[in-house]
Design an enzyme around this catalytic site. Structure first.
Site, PDB file in Angstrom:
ATOM      1  N   PHE A 119     -17.640  31.372   6.362  1.00  7.62           N
ATOM      2  CA  PHE A 119     -18.757  31.243   5.354  1.00  7.62           C
ATOM      3  C   PHE A 119     -18.851  30.027   4.957  1.00  7.62           C
ATOM      4  O   PHE A 119     -18.386  29.287   4.286  1.00  7.62           O
ATOM      5  CB  PHE A 119     -18.341  32.296   4.204  1.00  7.62           C
ATOM      6  CG  PHE A 119     -19.445  32.457   3.262  1.00  7.62           C
ATOM      7  CD1 PHE A 119     -20.650  33.513   3.360  1.00  7.62           C
ATOM      8  CD2 PHE A 119     -19.674  31.421   2.392  1.00  7.62           C
ATOM      9  CE1 PHE A 119     -21.493  33.330   2.644  1.00  7.62           C
ATOM     10  CE2 PHE A 119     -20.789  31.472   1.518  1.00  7.62           C
ATOM     11  CZ  PHE A 119     -21.769  32.690   1.492  1.00  7.62           C
TER      12      PHE A 119
ATOM     13  N   ASP B 102     -15.297  21.846   5.697  1.00  7.73           N
ATOM     14  CA  ASP B 102     -15.771  22.381   4.716  1.00  7.73           C
ATOM     15  C   ASP B 102     -15.097  22.762   3.526  1.00  7.73           C
ATOM     16  O   ASP B 102     -14.282  23.800   3.436  1.00  7.73           O
ATOM     17  CB  ASP B 102     -16.840  23.652   4.986  1.00  7.73           C
ATOM     18  CG  ASP B 102     -17.488  24.416   3.957  1.00  7.73           C
ATOM     19  OD1 ASP B 102     -17.271  24.058   2.841  1.00  7.73           O
ATOM     20  OD2 ASP B 102     -18.367  25.315   4.195  1.00  7.73           O
TER      21      ASP B 102
ATOM     22  N   LYS C  16     -19.959  23.169  -5.245  1.00  7.30           N
ATOM     23  CA  LYS C  16     -19.432  23.868  -6.229  1.00  7.30           C
ATOM     24  C   LYS C  16     -18.704  23.054  -7.297  1.00  7.30           C
ATOM     25  O   LYS C  16     -19.593  22.728  -8.382  1.00  7.30           O
ATOM     26  CB  LYS C  16     -18.364  25.014  -5.528  1.00  7.30           C
ATOM     27  CG  LYS C  16     -18.998  25.787  -4.790  1.00  7.30           C
ATOM     28  CD  LYS C  16     -18.107  26.875  -4.390  1.00  7.30           C
ATOM     29  CE  LYS C  16     -18.635  28.007  -3.391  1.00  7.30           C
ATOM     30  NZ  LYS C  16     -19.963  28.716  -3.712  1.00  7.30           N
TER      31      LYS C  16
END
Length: 402
Positions: free
Chosen positions: A145, A230, A259
């Site tokens: 993801f 990531d 984030k």
């Protein structure tokens, strides 16, 4: 308060009426938050064990982050990158040092940062490695993801993210996560990079086999390809280290961050790499109106300062041991398996008992907010400011619903 007086049903109905149904939220309407706790419109308090998918690593309204944002709001919030502002250099310098890299390219969302990394490694492949134009290949992992843009969902194996959004962007090769032999077979002379999450979050907090990330590093080196980590969800203290990849003492060529970098206040993301990688970009080839804006940089600089102390990494490691001990005690008592590192856990509920969605609904009724994924799996990711007592309370509520 009687059911007639409650605001939640009306607020939920309005949200359902006026918004596209791209999410399926729990029936909770939050109006205030502090630390690890949120309060709904009817005054009920909940422990937040999702923390904005790790965007709230430092808790809701962390005083230092709020102060940095307030101070910057009174000065200047946006200039665009057509000019330089006085917060920019401090943020980029601090983040580069935190990552051990030469350069930083700030963006806004995690998906933008992943798209940035894709463009960078492709250009590096053409200009540095000598891959024929238009032939660059990037190896990715199944069940990944990395976001929901059209290019990123082109290499997703999740049908909900991918189906009916084609035509898809070519140039990606998918291999099973954790399988070094399959990864080795996937390399070709046109491979420019391997893009992977050191721990797969959306897939259920999947931790790769020991030595896997080191093996990825070795294969990238042997094939003159870049390793892109990531760390949007797994990084910035979540797993007990600054970056999850550090658990194997591996250094990627590119960090992709987001984030928690915005402190739960503003969207901030970034790509960090050395000059021989990020240096391939020239003016006009990539950018963002809001990327690296003064407000984002002021908050991001304070985030970097918090992480530079090591306090949050230490809390995550120590409290993570407590969380996982509590969760592992439930294996065989309604829990099939527990995975994760630090204050991050994927918990497989026995599907004979309930789905993950049902588990999260029952937890919410008991004042704990979590998120399901893939059937009967729930994810737990409390803010790093959570206390030992709050952890124990949340685990006790999970035990109770089981």
């Amino acid at each position: 308060m009687t059911s007639v007086d409650m605001r939640t049903p009306g607020e939920l109905a309005d949200a359902e009426r006026w918004t596209a149904h791209n999410y399926h939220p729990l029936p909770v309407v939050i109006t205030e938050a502090e630390g690890a706790w949120v309060t709904d419109v009817d005054g009920r308090r909940y422990l937040d064990f999702l923390a904005g998918y790790s965007a709230l690593n430092f808790g809701h309204r962390h005083p230092g982050l709020i102060a940095a944002a307030h101070a910057q709001l009174d000065r200047v919030t946006l200039t665009s990158r057509a000019f330089v502002h006085d917060q920019f250099a401090d943020f980029c310098h601090g983040l580069a040092e935190l990552c051990g890299k030469d350069l930083v390219l700030p963006m806004n969302t995690g998906a933008e940062a992943v798209e940035t990394a894709i463009k960078v490694v492709r250009k590096w492949g053409y200009q540095v490695k000598g891959v024929p134009d238009g032939q660059a290949e990037i190896i990715v992992a199944a069940d990944n993801f990395h976001g929901r843009t059209t290019t990123i969902i082109s290499f997703s194996t999740d049908p909900d993210a991918r189906n009916d959004f084609g035509p898809y962007t070519p140039g990606f090769v998918t291999v099973p996560y954790g399988n070094l032999a399959a990864l080795a077979d996937a390399f070709t002379p046109n491979t420019v990079a391997v893009l992977m999450e050191p721990i797969q979050g959306e897939a259920g907090v999947l931790v790769p086999p020991e030595g896997y990330l080191g093996g990825v590093r070795e294969l990238c080196d042997a094939n003159h390809a870049l390793f892109v980590a990531d760390e949007i969800q797994s990084g910035l203290g979540r797993t007990g280290r600054t970056f999850a990849i550090e658990h194997e003492d591996v250094v990627p060529d590119i960090y992709v961050l987001g984030k928690a970098l915005g402190g739960g206040i503003v969207p901030v993301s970034a790509v960090a790499a050395n000059k021989d990688v990020l240096g391939v970009l020239k003016p006009g080839e990539h950018g963002s109106t809001f990327g690296g804006n003064p407000l984002a940089c002021a908050v991001g600089t304070e985030v970097v300062r918090l992480l530079a102390t090591g306090e949050f990494q230490k809390r995550s490691a120590e409290l993570g041991d407590r969380l996982h001990a509590g969760l592992n005690a439930l294996v065989g008592r309604g829990v099939l398996a527990v995975r994760g590192r630090g204050l991050w856990a994927g918990v497989d509920i026995d599907p004979a008992l309930m789905t993950g969605r049902e588990a999260c609904e029952r937890l919410a009724e008991r004042g704990v907010l979590a998120k399901d994924t893939h059937g009967s799996t729930i994810r737990l990711a409390p803010p790093l400011v959570v206390t030992a007592e709050e952890l124990d309370h949340a685990v006790a509520q999970l035990a109770a619903i089981l």
